[in-house]
Structure formats: C-alpha cells, structure tokens
Design a protein around this motif. Structure first.
Motif, PDB file in Angstrom:
ATOM      1  N   SER A 166      12.238   4.876  -3.381  1.00 48.80           N
ATOM      2  CA  SER A 166      12.039   3.439  -3.541  1.00 48.80           C
ATOM      3  C   SER A 166      12.948   2.701  -2.574  1.00 48.80           C
ATOM      4  O   SER A 166      13.858   3.282  -1.976  1.00 48.80           O
ATOM      5  CB  SER A 166      12.332   3.006  -4.987  1.00 48.80           C
ATOM      6  OG  SER A 166      13.677   3.312  -5.332  1.00 48.80           O
ATOM      7  N   PHE A 192      10.912  -1.886  -4.650  1.00 48.41           N
ATOM      8  CA  PHE A 192       9.574  -1.541  -4.175  1.00 48.41           C
ATOM      9  C   PHE A 192       9.399  -0.021  -4.222  1.00 48.41           C
ATOM     10  O   PHE A 192      10.286   0.721  -3.825  1.00 48.41           O
ATOM     11  CB  PHE A 192       9.365  -2.065  -2.754  1.00 48.41           C
ATOM     12  CG  PHE A 192       9.713  -3.522  -2.609  1.00 48.41           C
ATOM     13  CD1 PHE A 192       8.865  -4.501  -3.092  1.00 48.41           C
ATOM     14  CD2 PHE A 192      10.908  -3.908  -2.019  1.00 48.41           C
ATOM     15  CE1 PHE A 192       9.191  -5.847  -2.982  1.00 48.41           C
ATOM     16  CE2 PHE A 192      11.240  -5.247  -1.905  1.00 48.41           C
ATOM     17  CZ  PHE A 192      10.378  -6.228  -2.386  1.00 48.41           C
ATOM     18  N   ASP A 205       5.985   1.490  -3.536  1.00 51.50           N
ATOM     19  CA  ASP A 205       4.609   1.790  -3.137  1.00 51.50           C
ATOM     20  C   ASP A 205       4.506   2.814  -2.016  1.00 51.50           C
ATOM     21  O   ASP A 205       3.413   3.244  -1.656  1.00 51.50           O
ATOM     22  CB  ASP A 205       3.866   0.521  -2.735  1.00 51.50           C
ATOM     23  CG  ASP A 205       4.574  -0.270  -1.637  1.00 51.50           C
ATOM     24  OD1 ASP A 205       5.423   0.335  -0.940  1.00 51.50           O
ATOM     25  OD2 ASP A 205       4.290  -1.461  -1.481  1.00 51.50           O
ATOM     26  N   THR A 246       6.109  -0.001   2.213  1.00 52.17           N
ATOM     27  CA  THR A 246       6.549  -1.372   1.966  1.00 52.17           C
ATOM     28  C   THR A 246       6.791  -2.134   3.260  1.00 52.17           C
ATOM     29  O   THR A 246       7.513  -1.668   4.138  1.00 52.17           O
ATOM     30  CB  THR A 246       7.859  -1.368   1.142  1.00 52.17           C
ATOM     31  OG1 THR A 246       7.622  -0.706  -0.105  1.00 52.17           O
ATOM     32  CG2 THR A 246       8.354  -2.778   0.886  1.00 52.17           C
ATOM     33  N   SER A 252       0.769  -2.927   2.057  1.00 56.34           N
ATOM     34  CA  SER A 252       1.312  -3.798   1.027  1.00 56.34           C
ATOM     35  C   SER A 252       2.505  -4.547   1.575  1.00 56.34           C
ATOM     36  O   SER A 252       3.207  -4.080   2.453  1.00 56.34           O
ATOM     37  CB  SER A 252       1.737  -2.949  -0.178  1.00 56.34           C
ATOM     38  OG  SER A 252       2.729  -2.023   0.220  1.00 56.34           O
ATOM     39  N   THR A 253       2.736  -5.737   1.054  1.00 52.13           N
ATOM     40  CA  THR A 253       3.768  -6.595   1.616  1.00 52.13           C
ATOM     41  C   THR A 253       4.764  -7.036   0.570  1.00 52.13           C
ATOM     42  O   THR A 253       4.494  -7.004  -0.622  1.00 52.13           O
ATOM     43  CB  THR A 253       3.148  -7.850   2.251  1.00 52.13           C
ATOM     44  OG1 THR A 253       2.401  -8.540   1.245  1.00 52.13           O
ATOM     45  CG2 THR A 253       2.232  -7.489   3.405  1.00 52.13           C
ATOM     46  N   ALA A 254       5.933  -7.459   1.036  1.00 53.16           N
ATOM     47  CA  ALA A 254       6.968  -7.937   0.133  1.00 53.16           C
ATOM     48  C   ALA A 254       7.680  -9.099   0.775  1.00 53.16           C
ATOM     49  O   ALA A 254       7.954  -9.079   1.960  1.00 53.16           O
ATOM     50  CB  ALA A 254       7.968  -6.808  -0.157  1.00 53.16           C
TER      51      ALA A 254
END
Length: 203
Positions: A69, A90, A92, A95, A146-148
């Motif tokens: 993570s 996060f 996924d 990231t 995917s975004t953060a």
C-alpha cells in the motif's frame, strides 16, 4: 481607448494563465522496480530517485506495487515509520497521486517493517519559477489508471530544522482527483480564454 485597455488586459490574462496550460508529467516511482521493499541490492533509494527529478504542481507520481500500500503521512510519521495514522491510504496497486500545490509530500509503505527497510519517499514539489527543463527521461506520458488527490501539506525541510513538523491536510476529494481535475481545469481555462477573446474582439 476601450479597445486598447481590453488588449492590455487580455495580454496580461494570457500571460498569467500560461503556467496552468503547461501539460503535466507523470513519474513512475522507483523507475522499473516500482514501489517495493528494498532488497539490499538496490542501486538507489527512493529519495535518490526523487532527487534526480523535478516535480511541479500538476505533475503525478505513479506507484505500482503488489500486496502493499501507499500511505501519505506527515513529516513526523515519515521519520518514525508510523503507519497507524496516515493522512491517506491507497491499496489499488496502481495509484496515481496528483500534486496540487508546492511543498513536501511524505510517502511510506503500509506493510510492517517495509518503511524501516527503506520503502519511504519524500517528494518536493517546486514552485513554477524553480523549473529546470528538461524533465527527467524517466517520466512517461500519463495514462488513465486509478487516481488520488494530493492532500495539502505545510512545506517543511527534511531533517527537522523547520518550525512546525505537522501538516494541516484536507481530506482527499473526488473533485480534485486525477484526470477529472485535469478535465475540469482544462474546461475552465478554455471557457475563460474564450470569454476574454470575445470581449477583446467586440470591445
């Protein structure tokens, strides 16, 4: 006279918006090895990797990992490898973290023991005037995983010499996440420029 004033105003507006029109760069964290616990035979640390790049507002950090993570933490938790109170977490495996302001960002692994083994990273995001082109060749054009969103830290120097080690972050929000923020920003900029062009032509 009105036309002259409009022309000057329009020129100043375009100049002020220029930094926002510069395309962002995505940096794959750690290069080919990605985000993983150091083995002891690594050619460089994550911070050595970061020091070879120049990060600016709007750029992205791509974390690729497995069974791990990414934790966004404050300076104190970074230094002590504290995983229990992250600002954001996060998991996924792919990231994309967008830097939405300048300053220092602190990342550590959420796996027990990985941070103390060297899986941690400080990224300094510079103000636009500190740009040193060209960007590192390790950067790649941003895909759309995917975004953060980047929580806003209070800038501080590594090593604890600055006052105020803690940060005041806002929670990551969907409005400011990844590609959606880029699309919203682009739409706003396009609309604003179009409006001023119209005002300039008909003033």
């Amino acid at each position: 006279m009105a036309s002259s004033s409009s022309s000057i105003f329009f020129s100043l507006f375009v100049i002020s918006m220029a930094p926002l029109l510069v395309s962002a760069t995505q940096f794959p964290v750690g290069g080919e090895k990605g985000w993983a616990k150091p083995t002891g035979n690594d050619s460089e640390t994550y911070n050595e990797w970061a020091s070879q790049n120049r990060f600016h507002v709007g750029d992205e950090a791509l974390f690729k990992y497995q069974k791990d993570s990414v934790l966004v933490v404050n300076k104190e938790d970074y230094e002590n490898c504290i995983t229990s109170n992250p600002i954001a977490k996060f998991e996924d495996g792919n990231t994309v973290f967008t830097f939405d302001h300048f300053g220092f960002f602190y990342f550590i692994s959420g796996q027990p023991g990985n941070c103390k083994s060297g899986q941690r990273l400080i990224i300094r995001v510079m103000v636009q005037s500190e740009a040193e082109p060209p960007q590192s060749t390790t950067a790649t054009p941003p895909p759309a995983p995917s975004t953060a969103a980047a929580p806003p830290p209070k800038p501080a120097e590594e090593g604890g010499d600055q006052d105020g080690d803690s940060f005041h972050f806002g929670p990551p929000g969907n409005l400011f996440s990844g590609s959606r923020m880029s699309v919203a920003s682009s739409s706003f900029i396009t609309a604003a420029v179009a409006a001023f062009v119209i005002l300039f032509l008909f003033a």
